[in-house]
Design a protein around this motif. Structure first.
Motif, PDB file in Angstrom:
ATOM      1  N   GLN A 105      -7.242  -6.308   3.450  1.00 24.47           N
ATOM      2  CA  GLN A 105      -6.357  -5.933   2.192  1.00 24.47           C
ATOM      3  C   GLN A 105      -7.116  -4.765   1.397  1.00 24.47           C
ATOM      4  O   GLN A 105      -6.387  -3.727   1.328  1.00 24.47           O
ATOM      5  N   ALA A 113       0.992  -1.112  -0.024  1.00 34.12           N
ATOM      6  CA  ALA A 113       0.007   0.010   0.021  1.00 34.12           C
ATOM      7  C   ALA A 113       0.976   1.335  -0.039  1.00 34.12           C
ATOM      8  O   ALA A 113       0.601   2.327  -0.574  1.00 34.12           O
ATOM      9  N   ILE A 124      -5.381  -0.887   1.231  1.00 37.94           N
ATOM     10  CA  ILE A 124      -5.198  -0.045  -0.081  1.00 37.94           C
ATOM     11  C   ILE A 124      -6.376   0.910  -0.324  1.00 37.94           C
ATOM     12  O   ILE A 124      -5.777   2.030  -0.912  1.00 37.94           O
TER      13      ILE A 124
END
Length: 189
Positions: A157, A97, A161
């Motif tokens: 996740q 990220a 992000i």
């Protein structure tokens, strides 16, 4: 009137040239992104930078979990409690990220000062979000193990992000001063 319209048409670029700034952003973004992930794949970088960094994330996560009464024992990147154990690996350390965020900040047309501030604050914010992620995932594994896998691979996740992208959008809209633009402070001087 026709001459004025023709002169205006000649002054503004046509075709792909009118998107020159967007094309430059995309090209720089992809180059930095590709370069970042390439560097990340080098064994020496992984062993000497990423693993110690991931160990620091494990240490911080163990500290927070112990404050929450979890009785965590940390061994390297492994966090072990009485109900659950997890190994923090690449992909769970926030580095991906961060690479996306860094690529977007560096590609955006802004002053280097604005970029530096964005990179510093964005790095801290992404790592705080990732710390929350690791702690939440550990607690999910300990208390609701059925939800751990989907929380790990899909929900968190995506959240990390998405937060990196939203941080960049916030920075680009709010704090990025493009080269040549004047801020209120500069105009007063």
């Amino acid at each position: 009137m026709i001459r004025r319209a023709m002169a205006t048409a000649q002054e503004s670029p046509s075709g792909w040239r009118q998107y020159r700034q967007e094309i430059a952003f995309l090209a720089i973004f992809l180059l930095v992104l590709g370069g970042g992930f390439t560097v990340l794949s080098i064994n020496w970088v992984n062993d000497h930078l990423v693993e110690p960094f991931t160990g620091a994330i494990a240490t911080a996560s163990a500290g927070v979990l112990n404050l929450l009464g979890q009785g965590i024992i940390q061994t390297g990147t492994v966090l072990t409690g009485s109900r659950f154990a997890v190994n923090i690996r690449n992909g769970c350390n926030g580095v991906e990220a961060l690479i996306i965020f860094v690529a977007a900040v560096l590609a955006f047309p802004a002053t280097w000062r604005s970029r530096f501030i964005g990179l510093a604050l964005g790095t801290i914010a992404i790592q705080i979000i990732n710390l929350i992620r690791v702690v939440a995932l550990f607690l999910t594994g300990a208390y609701v193990p059925k939800l751990f896998e989907s929380s790990h691979t899909v929900i968190w996740q995506s959240i990390v992000i998405l937060c990196a992208v939203l941080l960049w959008i916030y920075w680009a809209n709010r704090y990025a001063v493009r080269p040549g633009e004047r801020t209120g402070d500069q105009e007063a001087a």
